[in-house]
Design an enzyme around this catalytic site. Structure first.
Site, short mmCIF file in Angstrom:
data_model
loop_
_atom_site.label_atom_id
_atom_site.label_comp_id
_atom_site.label_asym_id
_atom_site.label_seq_id
_atom_site.Cartn_x
_atom_site.Cartn_y
_atom_site.Cartn_z
CG ASP A 9 8.62 4.88 17.61
OD1 ASP A 9 7.17 5.79 17.91
OD2 ASP A 9 9.61 5.75 18.26
CD GLU A 17 9.62 1.38 9.32
OE1 GLU A 17 8.90 2.10 8.12
OE2 GLU A 17 9.70 1.08 9.68
CD GLU A 61 11.92 -3.63 11.25
OE1 GLU A 61 12.94 -1.95 11.18
OE2 GLU A 61 11.49 -3.78 10.34
CE1 TYR A 113 15.77 -4.74 9.13
CE2 TYR A 113 17.81 -3.72 9.86
CZ TYR A 113 16.84 -4.24 9.07
OH TYR A 113 16.56 -3.58 7.78
CB ILE A 143 -0.89 0.08 1.20
CG1 ILE A 143 -1.80 -0.96 0.97
CG2 ILE A 143 -2.16 1.03 1.33
CD1 ILE A 143 -3.08 -1.43 2.36
CG ASN A 144 2.19 4.88 -3.34
OD1 ASN A 144 3.07 5.88 -1.50
ND2 ASN A 144 2.69 4.73 -4.88
#
Length: 440
Positions: free
Chosen positions: A190, A149, A251, A283, A113-114
């Protein structure tokens, strides 16, 4: 008759093999994960991508890595991109035998999803559901992400309804296929201005079929010699207390101070946070140019070198060798952290779904419980300077003012995604931004 006997024998043999390799399945109850034996589950995980395509098709490599991960104390891996048509039996068995579960992202490089041209369409749905089909029947698949993200800047929150629509449709697909109720969730950047609105929005509403089942946060705030208060984790913990679904760090592992000591694990898996949080994914497994790796597969070579199993100057296959002292530091942390949690038989969820947040002047642009887009809807969300509103039908409209992300300690800047997907995602998003007609 003889043919029937052969079929029955084959079925019995298959059952015996699956029983031998069985691992307790994971589900959610309230804000916690539980295994099918009733034990609360806490993640001690690592991000595992290795290649930008699919790290779960090389059985020999998976066996080597799973063995060392078991020594590390890991019980979960996160994989960002897979090939739904690949043969994953060997790798999934290797990780199952090591007691390791899988969190897997459903999107591919060209179906994510952009946030600039937010869309949820049939092509995306089919690609996401194909990945679900490929992994739903493994007992050690513990969760799916519909996005990583997607909302990576504080003016991109108008893409959130598209994330929620994807979760709605993939949960419905999961149920229509009679798969077990593997949690479907989202992994968030975040962004200070979007706390706690994003987590609350994705979980809000009276219809649980439209909300996510779990929320992951990619947070790199705990850097160096800090504590619960000075790192900002106390603020994250406060927000988590009101969330009715499991929340965890999808992460973590800031590396601005070397060596990494992973002291944040003692907070996440300790008494200060483990009543609200379900563990963390560190990560990352493989060493590469960003120097987050816990292991390496050999000496580095020139970044321009062309060779089998070499990318960007780093080997992506071979015998895993611990990176010192990061590997042993994390191993030492996890050895001392064994939260017992509660038993599912004695746990009664008491937290209700949060209210859908109103829009704010500081960045959250979705006003309340807006109507979710259906498959095929597209919205331009990342341009210019209007404020967000909801139309009379409840659909999202308008755009936000461009601004930079506020995440601190992030591994690759404000708009990167995890692991080896960074370069490929940049190309994919650029293509979408130029023209998304291929989706229609």
């Amino acid at each position: 008759m003889f043919a029937n006997m052969l079929v029955k024998s084959a079925l019995l043999a298959s059952f015996a093999i699956s029983a031998t390799n069985a691992i307790a399945t994971i589900t959610t109850l309230g804000n916690k994960f539980f295994d099918s034996d009733g034990n609360q589950f806490f993640m001690k995980g690592v991000a595992y991508q290795l290649t930008e395509k699919d790290p779960l098709i090389n059985e020999d490599q998976c066996k080597l890595d799973a063995s060392l991960m078991k020594d590390l104390g890991a019980n979960t891996i996160r994989v960002y991109h897979v090939d739904a048509s690949g043969d994953h039996d060997g790798c999934m068995s290797a990780f199952s035998d090591a007691g390791i579960y899988l969190l897997v992202d459903l999107d591919t490089f060209n179906t994510a999803i952009n946030p600039i041209v937010a869309s949820w369409n049939q092509t995306q749905f089919e690609r996401y559901s194909a990945v679900m089909d490929a992994f739903a029947n493994y007992d050690n698949t513990m969760g799916f992400f519909v996005g990583n993200e997607v909302v990576a800047l504080n003016n991109q929150s108008l893409a959130a309804p598209y994330v929620k629509a994807a979760a709605r449709d993939l949960k419905a697909y999961r149920n229509s296929k009679n798969y077990r109720e593997i949690p479907v969730g989202y992994s968030a950047a975040d962004i200070a201005e979007l706390r706690p609105m994003l987590q609350n929005y994705l979980a809000c509403g009276t219809n649980s079929s439209e909300s996510i089942d779990m929320f992951g946060l990619n947070a790199y705030e705990w850097c160096g010699d800090v504590n619960l208060q000075t790192s900002g984790y106390d603020t994250l913990n406060t927000y988590a207390k009101s969330l009715n679904i499991p929340i965890f760090f999808s992460e973590t592992g800031c590396n601005t101070n070397r060596p990494r000591t992973f002291d944040d694990q003692s907070a996440i898996l300790g008494p200060d946070m483990n009543d609200n949080w379900s563990g963390a994914i560190v990560y990352e497994w493989i060493q590469e140019a960003n120097t987050y790796g816990l292991i390496s597969y050999g000496s580095t070579v020139a970044a321009t070198a062309v060779a089998t199993n070499v990318q960007g100057g780093f080997s992506i296959a071979g015998t895993p060798t611990p990176v010192s002292p990061d590997f042993s530091n994390l191993q030492a942390q996890w050895k001392t952290l064994t939260p017992s949690g509660v038993q599912s038989s004695t746990f009664t969820p008491s937290i209700t779904a949060p209210a859908c947040p109103a829009s704010t002047s500081g960045g959250w642009l979705v006003d309340g419980d807006v109507k979710l887009p259906s498959v095929g809807e597209t919205e331009v969300t990342g341009t210019a300077t209007a404020t967000a509103t909801a139309t009379t039908s409840g659909t999202v409209s308008a755009t936000g003012t461009a601004a930079s992300a506020s995440a601190t300690g992030k591994k690759g800047g404000a708009n990167t995604n995890g692991g080896k997907e960074v370069a490929g995602m940049a190309v994919g998003l650029a293509g979408v931004m130029v023209g998304f007609i291929y989706w229609l």
